[in-house]
Structure formats: structure tokens, C-alpha cells
Design a protein around this motif. Structure first.
Motif, mmCIF file in Angstrom:
data_model
loop_
_atom_site.group_PDB
_atom_site.id
_atom_site.type_symbol
_atom_site.label_atom_id
_atom_site.label_comp_id
_atom_site.label_asym_id
_atom_site.label_seq_id
_atom_site.Cartn_x
_atom_site.Cartn_y
_atom_site.Cartn_z
ATOM 1 N N HIS A 97 0.828 -1.219 0.000
ATOM 2 C CA HIS A 97 0.000 0.000 0.000
ATOM 3 C C HIS A 97 0.862 1.269 0.000
ATOM 4 O O HIS A 97 0.541 2.240 -0.674
ATOM 5 C CB HIS A 97 -0.968 -0.008 1.184
ATOM 6 N N ARG A 98 1.952 1.234 0.742
ATOM 7 C CA ARG A 98 2.812 2.417 0.766
ATOM 8 C C ARG A 98 3.461 2.637 -0.598
ATOM 9 O O ARG A 98 3.636 3.777 -1.044
ATOM 10 C CB ARG A 98 3.875 2.270 1.872
ATOM 11 N N PHE A 99 3.805 1.542 -1.259
ATOM 12 C CA PHE A 99 4.401 1.653 -2.601
ATOM 13 C C PHE A 99 3.451 2.393 -3.540
ATOM 14 O O PHE A 99 3.847 3.323 -4.253
ATOM 15 C CB PHE A 99 4.702 0.253 -3.140
ATOM 16 N N GLU A 232 11.723 14.935 13.661
ATOM 17 C CA GLU A 232 10.881 14.180 12.740
ATOM 18 C C GLU A 232 11.327 12.730 12.565
ATOM 19 O O GLU A 232 10.759 11.843 13.146
ATOM 20 C CB GLU A 232 10.818 14.928 11.416
ATOM 21 N N GLU A 233 12.353 12.466 11.795
ATOM 22 C CA GLU A 233 12.804 11.090 11.591
ATOM 23 C C GLU A 233 14.241 11.118 11.134
ATOM 24 O O GLU A 233 14.779 12.185 10.823
ATOM 25 C CB GLU A 233 11.924 10.374 10.569
ATOM 26 N N ALA A 234 14.860 9.943 11.073
ATOM 27 C CA ALA A 234 16.226 9.851 10.557
ATOM 28 C C ALA A 234 16.170 9.455 9.079
ATOM 29 O O ALA A 234 15.089 9.314 8.508
ATOM 30 C CB ALA A 234 17.027 8.861 11.381
ATOM 31 N N GLY A 235 17.323 9.269 8.486
ATOM 32 C CA GLY A 235 17.399 9.017 7.046
ATOM 33 C C GLY A 235 16.634 7.799 6.586
ATOM 34 O O GLY A 235 15.976 7.828 5.550
ATOM 35 N N THR A 236 16.730 6.718 7.342
ATOM 36 C CA THR A 236 16.029 5.492 6.961
ATOM 37 C C THR A 236 15.356 4.850 8.173
ATOM 38 O O THR A 236 15.111 3.645 8.178
ATOM 39 C CB THR A 236 16.999 4.472 6.321
ATOM 40 N N MET A 237 15.060 5.657 9.177
ATOM 41 C CA MET A 237 14.414 5.140 10.390
ATOM 42 C C MET A 237 13.480 6.201 10.961
ATOM 43 O O MET A 237 13.800 7.392 10.924
ATOM 44 C CB MET A 237 15.453 4.848 11.483
ATOM 45 N N ASN A 238 12.379 5.769 11.518
ATOM 46 C CA ASN A 238 11.609 6.653 12.393
ATOM 47 C C ASN A 238 12.299 6.653 13.750
ATOM 48 O O ASN A 238 13.121 5.784 14.044
ATOM 49 C CB ASN A 238 10.162 6.173 12.491
ATOM 50 N N VAL A 239 11.960 7.634 14.578
ATOM 51 C CA VAL A 239 12.727 7.795 15.817
ATOM 52 C C VAL A 239 11.799 7.854 17.032
ATOM 53 O O VAL A 239 10.744 8.495 16.987
ATOM 54 C CB VAL A 239 13.600 9.063 15.757
ATOM 55 N N ASP A 258 5.720 6.899 6.800
ATOM 56 C CA ASP A 258 4.874 6.126 7.713
ATOM 57 C C ASP A 258 5.474 4.713 7.826
ATOM 58 O O ASP A 258 5.088 3.799 7.105
ATOM 59 C CB ASP A 258 3.464 6.105 7.108
ATOM 60 N N GLY A 259 6.421 4.550 8.726
ATOM 61 C CA GLY A 259 7.206 3.318 8.800
ATOM 62 C C GLY A 259 6.430 2.123 9.338
ATOM 63 O O GLY A 259 5.656 2.242 10.286
ATOM 64 N N VAL A 260 6.691 0.980 8.729
ATOM 65 C CA VAL A 260 6.062 -0.262 9.169
ATOM 66 C C VAL A 260 6.636 -0.676 10.528
ATOM 67 O O VAL A 260 5.907 -1.137 11.415
ATOM 68 C CB VAL A 260 6.281 -1.381 8.128
ATOM 69 N N THR A 261 7.922 -0.497 10.700
ATOM 70 C CA THR A 261 8.547 -0.832 11.983
ATOM 71 C C THR A 261 7.996 0.088 13.071
ATOM 72 O O THR A 261 7.662 -0.366 14.175
ATOM 73 C CB THR A 261 10.080 -0.695 11.887
ATOM 74 N N ARG A 262 7.892 1.375 12.769
ATOM 75 C CA ARG A 262 7.333 2.345 13.717
ATOM 76 C C ARG A 262 5.960 1.900 14.215
ATOM 77 O O ARG A 262 5.705 1.829 15.410
ATOM 78 C CB ARG A 262 7.230 3.715 13.022
ATOM 79 N N LYS A 263 5.074 1.581 13.279
ATOM 80 C CA LYS A 263 3.718 1.230 13.742
ATOM 81 C C LYS A 263 3.720 -0.112 14.467
ATOM 82 O O LYS A 263 2.913 -0.305 15.382
ATOM 83 C CB LYS A 263 2.682 1.328 12.622
ATOM 84 N N GLY A 302 13.361 0.844 11.842
ATOM 85 C CA GLY A 302 13.182 0.727 10.396
ATOM 86 C C GLY A 302 13.506 -0.690 9.960
ATOM 87 O O GLY A 302 14.187 -1.419 10.687
ATOM 88 N N THR A 303 13.046 -1.067 8.797
ATOM 89 C CA THR A 303 13.238 -2.435 8.322
ATOM 90 C C THR A 303 14.715 -2.814 8.270
ATOM 91 O O THR A 303 15.110 -3.875 8.756
ATOM 92 C CB THR A 303 12.620 -2.589 6.921
ATOM 93 N N ALA A 304 15.529 -1.945 7.683
ATOM 94 C CA ALA A 304 16.940 -2.286 7.523
ATOM 95 C C ALA A 304 17.631 -2.353 8.879
ATOM 96 O O ALA A 304 18.302 -3.328 9.205
ATOM 97 C CB ALA A 304 17.626 -1.289 6.603
HETATM 98 C C1 LIG Z 1 12.858 7.919 5.485
HETATM 99 C C2 LIG Z 1 12.537 6.650 6.175
HETATM 100 N N1 LIG Z 1 11.931 6.699 7.378
HETATM 101 C C3 LIG Z 1 11.601 5.579 8.029
HETATM 102 C C4 LIG Z 1 11.866 4.325 7.511
HETATM 103 C C5 LIG Z 1 11.427 3.100 8.245
HETATM 104 O O1 LIG Z 1 10.332 2.519 7.561
HETATM 105 P P1 LIG Z 1 10.050 0.948 7.675
HETATM 106 O O2 LIG Z 1 9.930 0.654 9.120
HETATM 107 O O3 LIG Z 1 8.774 0.746 6.940
HETATM 108 O O4 LIG Z 1 11.207 0.261 7.047
HETATM 109 C C6 LIG Z 1 12.514 4.239 6.278
HETATM 110 C C7 LIG Z 1 12.898 2.969 5.714
HETATM 111 O O5 LIG Z 1 12.553 2.138 5.277
HETATM 112 C C8 LIG Z 1 12.835 5.413 5.583
HETATM 113 O O6 LIG Z 1 13.428 5.354 4.390
#
Ligand SMILES: Cc1ncc(COP(=O)(O)O)c(C=O)c1O
Ligand SMILES: Cc1ncc(COP(=O)(O)O)c(C=O)c1O
Lengths: 355, 355
Positions: A97-99, A232-239, A258-263, A302-304
């Protein structure tokens, strides 16, 4: 979900697998790819038949819109192997859905659910040997879409390519992560594309991140670009921020992914009886909490990176070191989350999907 | 500028030119390319030898950073043919410097001046038959750079490709242009990449522009994302407002592209004794000026569109129609500018460079 026959996936077999060349114990994130890739093109207003074929470079025109106007989106997911050698996805519907939300924002066509979901399942099934068992071992999954139509005029493309590529991975960051709180550079604008997983959002961060790296910090926690007062958030993670025993995280907005890991972390924390609040988190309150020692933890999700504890942050050239906490929320929540992902704990939320 | 021998350009000749297949009178912008392209790769920390070779698709890895993280920048310039069949560039040094400014902001390597400038001159010299004489006929020049290094980890690439491709063109927009003034969506953040000619800035505008198109407007005039009260620029043009006999345009900032046409128009207007002011232009003052009929003109200025008069604008669903003016500043300034570009007037500024 039933696969529509229009989108039945053709599979072109590789001669020899590359898997025996791979040293799975010494793998760096995102650099090794499996034998196959999924390719599905959009042209003449329609999605074409998806094909799974050997992973390889492809031909593209120098004037392709992706090169000039950046129409490109992606997702990041993982497959996990349990103790019975079964392979699992984690909340793939969320990524799907996010895609498509990203696709709409970038004026790209939405990918049919059957192409995304059956595509994922088929290619991962084919590559299940690449998913290694053991906590931390995963197959990182990268669905993405690029504009392949040609022409140097700033207008949406009429041709696109959706692909899925797979990369065996251990987790993303290692060691203590130190972050800088942004006070000049920004990741996203109000009314911009921050909530989309669009390629352009990431390269925009490279230069400011390099400046942070040069000072010994790995990541940046972005603030709102108008005032630089809200975290707000980091480069590839919510905080997440823990003050005393309450967890705080910024609400999602058009500036935040809207991170999947966050929720998932929010749901898990609630289930564990932790007080979690989604509300604006101010730089000032975090600095004050660090000063009066009520700030117990900061962690990324975050996923990674999964759950990534932050050891220290810097704000306007002053460094604040976080305490080292036994049995931190970060470690508790990471443990709960990964046990669900690896099927070591009951999945009461129905988050896991078997391949 | 002398060409360093390391960067001596290799030329691989085409068998047959495509030029006789091209209908130059019925050309659409950005869709036809000449016979050659220039390619210069960056790897192992160094720029390699530039090559001019037949225009053709090239192979690239599915995990190339440009697809996932959007490291991509470009320039837009034009070559003009004068009445003696000589070919001229317009202020190419400005594009070169802006290109490298964009490169720095996107954490990409700067392109050596000799590669950019000698590359331009050599390929355009080779393609001089593609530059047609006559006002409005040009060869549009697209230098660009993409990250071709592979790997799905959000970090700058170590490999890049700089290219120059060429497209014969008439001017970009035709007919009356109607614009919407943005009150929700935005193009750039404070501390973001708006001042860079980065690919991601353009796809970010496609969806809001589509919404505007659906209402009968061709373009958007962007406002500052924090307050939406200041008028900034359009998608591919800087914007000028004439109230009574004074011209106003937003000052450049980290949100706004520092346009070559904009600065040339300012210089020309000053030379003509027109009062030009670079200062914040407020939405409210333009709406008020439209209401009390002191707003005489709005026009865009950019390489592709040259000078493009705006016939009407819409703000919060109300449409304001601009008067039709004899001998407008737009038409006077466009005339002065194009006469310099086509060598029909003396170039007192030293802006034109012969190929
Ligand atoms: C900008 C950003 N914020 C947050 C996330 C975390 O999202 P998710 O938990 O869905 O991986 C990601 C990475 O995937 C991201 O690129
Ligand atoms: C965002 C933006 N603003 C302004 C311009 C005008 O700049 P220049 O006059 O240098 O072409 C362009 C185009 O080139 C642009 O892309």
C-alpha cells in the motif's frame, strides 16, 4: 488473493546459481544480489506480463525520465527463515500500500496487487536457499519502480519498469550510533514528497550526512524545515524518544515516512503496557530532558536497521550522551519484534505471511 | 581554457547520420536526439577519458544508486545559429558552475572544467548541422550526471557517469500559459535541494502539476513551503511580476534555482532603464495588484521557455486574468535577449561563446 492469468509470471531459469560464491558470514548490506530479478513493464497505458529472469544489467536510453526528472520509488522489506526452514514475510500488505501511495505522489502508475504480491512470493520461493536461518540473517527485498520512457521534457513518463531484486543481509548498522539534530539542512518540505519513498528524498540527505560523518556522527535526525524545532525522523528510520517511562514519536505527516517498523513498535509497546505517545517532539524538550537526566533512550526503527539504539546526539555543536540502560525499551521491543518475525513467539497480530 | 591531454576526447564515428529522417519543422521538445552522445565515467576516485560515440541505450545494473536514491543532476542550455551559419553558446560558464554546485549538494564529484567545456564544444561542433538557423530554432543541450555504482544502501555512489546529449528544439511552451499559485504543495524545503538542478526536484512537481492541468492550468508558481505567502518560481522558469512600471522577482535562495535567463533578464532590464527589484514578492500583493489593475504582467524566464508571458493565474480557486499589453516588458526583453543569442544585436555583455 488469486493470481489473474494476465499476470501469470514467466520464469526464465539461470544456468548456474551464484550462491556457492557467497560468503554469508561476511556480507555487507545491499551489495550481493541473488540469481533472479522480477521485471514488469508498464507501457501503452497497461502493465505487461511479469517475468522472473537472471539478475543482470539492462539497457536504458540516456534520455530516460528517471535520469533527468527522478521518477523513482522503492520499498524495503525482509524475508526471515524460521527454525523449520519456512520463509516468512512481515506485513507485506503495508509495503504494497505504501508503494502505491508513493506511486500516486510521484505521478507514476499504481502496481496491481497481484503483480506485487504474487511477484514477491514467487521470486522469494525460487530463492529460498538465499534466506539463511538464525536471528539477524535475512533476505532484504527491494521492490522499485523507475520511469524508463525517454525524452528531456519535464513531464511524467508514459513507460515504467517495476522490479524486485533481493539481497541477503545481516542488519544495517552496527555499533553505537551517534546522531546530529538538524538545525539547517532538511529532508522534506511541507507539501513535498517526504511521505513518499521516492529516490530523490535519499540523495538529498547525502551531503548533510557527509558533514555529520566528518564530525563523527553516523546519522541525522531531521527537524521540520520551517522552524527546525520539531524532531521528525532519521534518514532510513523513524525515531522514538523515552522520557522517564514514556515513549514519544512524531506523528506521521506529509513530511514523514509512515514506517512499518514504527507502527509495529507502537503496537508492541502498547501491548506491553508501555505508555506511547504520537505527538510532536520538540528539540528543546529533548535537550532539557537530556540535561535533567529524564531522557533515558533514543532509538531508531526501520526495516533495515530494525531497532537501533542511539548512544549520543549533537545539537548546535553540543554533544549529549545517553545513559546505558539495562533492559532498555529498545532491547525489549527489538526482542519482541524479531521473535515474531522469526516465528519464535506467537504472532498475535497476524503480521507474518508464509511464502 | 586549454584541454588537458588526460581528457583528450576520443570520437567513435557513426556509420550514417539520422539527420535526414528528422522533420525539423514539426519537432516536439526533447524527443529527438542527434547522432552522438558524450560519455565520461568517474571511477576509482577519478574521471576517466571522455568519449563521443553514437547515441544509444547503455547497460546499467538494477541496483544502480540513481534508481534507488536519486543521485542525478542536469543542466539545460541551447546552441544558436547566426546568419553566417556560425554556432553560439549562451553563457555556458554559468551552466558549468551551476552544474558543479548541484554536484556538491548531491554529494557527487565535480566535473572538470575541461571535460564539461571541451566536451560541449567538441560534440556541438560535430553536430553543427543539427543546429538550424532562424529565430526560435535551437539545439537543446542536456549535460547530466547519474550515479551508476551499484548497491541498495542509502549512501553516495562511488561511480558516476557524466553525459551530454543534444536535441533539436523549437521553444518549449506555446500559446497562453495559465498558472496556479501553490497554496498546499511545495517544490523545495528550507535547507533542501531546491537550488540544485537535481532530478528529484522535478518529479516532485508532477502530481501537483497534473492537478493544475486538470483544472486547465499549465504550470504552478511555487510559494515558500513554510507559509505559502511568498512567490518563488515555476517548474522550469523563474518568474517576474510587473506592477506599474517596476519588475519584481524573488531573490535566489537555497529554495530557488539561480536561473541564467533570470540574471540575463535582470541585466537587460537594468540596461534598458527598467526598474527591477529582487525582493520577496508576496501572494497578497500580487492578488491586490491584480484587483486594482496595477499588475501589468507576469512572465516566466528560462532556457527552454525563453520568456513566457502568463495570461492568467489562479489563487485559491479564483482566477485573475492579466491584461493584454502592447509592447510588454516580456516581449521587449525577449527580443533583446534572443537578438543577442542569435547575434542579431551587439553582445555588449560578452555572453555569447562561439563554437
Ligand atoms: C525515510 C525513512 N523513514 C523511516 C523508515 C522506516 O520505515 P520501515 O519501518 O517501513 O522500514 C525508512 C525505511 O525504510 C525510511 O526510508
Ligand atoms: C526550477 C527551475 N527554475 C528556473 C529555471 C530557469 O533557469 P535557466 O534560465 O538557467 O534555464 C529552470 C530551468 O532551467 C528550472 O529548472
Amino acid at each position: 488473493m488469486s493470481s489473474s492469468s494476465d499476470f501469470a509470471i514467466e520464469i526464465q531459469k539461470v544456468q548456474d546459481s551464484k550462491i556457492s560464491d557467497v560468503d554469508f558470514d561476511n556480507i555487507t548490506f545491499g551489495n550481493t544480489f541473488t540469481d533472479y530479478m522480477l521485471v514488469c513493464d508498464f507501457k501503452n497505458g497497461e502493465w505487461q506480463k511479469p517475468i522472473i529472469k537472471p539478475y543482470e544489467p539492462f539497457l536504458i536510453d540516456p534520455s530516460a525520465k528517471v535520469f533527468h526528472y527522478g521518477q523513482a520509488i522503492f520499498e524495503g522489506m525482509k524475508a526471515y527463515k524460521d527454525e523449520h526452514d519456512e520463509v516468512w514475510l512481515f506485513r507485506p500488505d503495508e509495503n504494497f500500500h505504501r508503494f502505491n501511495k508513493s506511486a500516486v505522489r510521484m505521478a507514476m502508475p499504481e502496481v496491481p496487487e497481484v503483480v506485487f504480491m504474487e511477484g514477491l512470493k514467487t521470486i522469494i520461493d525460487l530463492e529460498r536457499n538465499w534466506v539463511k536461518s538464525g536471528l539477524g540473517n535475512t533476505l532484504y527485498i527491494r521492490p522499485f519502480m523507475i520511469a524508463i520512457g525517454s525524452g528531456v521534457i519535464a513531464q511524467p513518463s508514459t513507460q515504467y519498469r517495476f522490479m524486485i531484486i533481493l539481497s541477503p543481509a545481516k542488519s544495517y548498522y552496527s555499533g553505537a550510533v551517534k546522531v546530529v539534530i538538524a538545525d539547517h539542512y532538511s529532508r522534506a518540505a511541507n507539501g513535498g514528497i517526504g511521505a513518499a519513498k521516492a529516490a530523490g528524498n535519499y540523495s538529498a540527505q547525502f551531503y548533510p550526512t557527509k558533514l555529520a560523518n566528518d564530525k563523527g556522527f553516523q546519522q541525522i535526525i531531521w527537524t521540520d524545515d520551517a522552524t527546525h524545532t520539531k524532531l521528525e525522523e532519521a534518514g532510513t528510520m523513524n525515531v522514538f524518544f523515552r522520557i522517564n517511562d514514556t515513549l514519544y514519536t512524531a506523528p506521521t505527516s506529509e513530511r514523514i515516512l509512515d514506517g512499518v517498523t514504527r507502527k509495529s513498535i507502537i503496537a508492541l509497546a502498547k501491548r506491553e503496557g508501555i505508555d506511547v505517545q504520537e505527538r510532536s517532539v520538540l528539540v528543546d524538550e529533548i535537550v532539557a530532558a537530556a540535561q535533567n537526566s529524564t531522557l533515558k533512550e533514543i532509538f531508531g526503527a526501520g526495516t533495515a536497521a530494525v531497532v537501533s539504539p542511539i548512544a549520543a546526539f549533537s545539537y548546535q555543536e553540543i554533544e549529549y550522551v545517553l545513559p546505558v540502560i539495562e533492559d532498555s525499551f529498545a532491547s525489549q521491543l527489538k526482542d519482541k519484534l524479531t521473535k515474531i518475525q522469526y516465528k519464535l513467539a506467537e504472532d498475535t497480530f497476524g503480521w507474518t505471511v508464509k511464502i
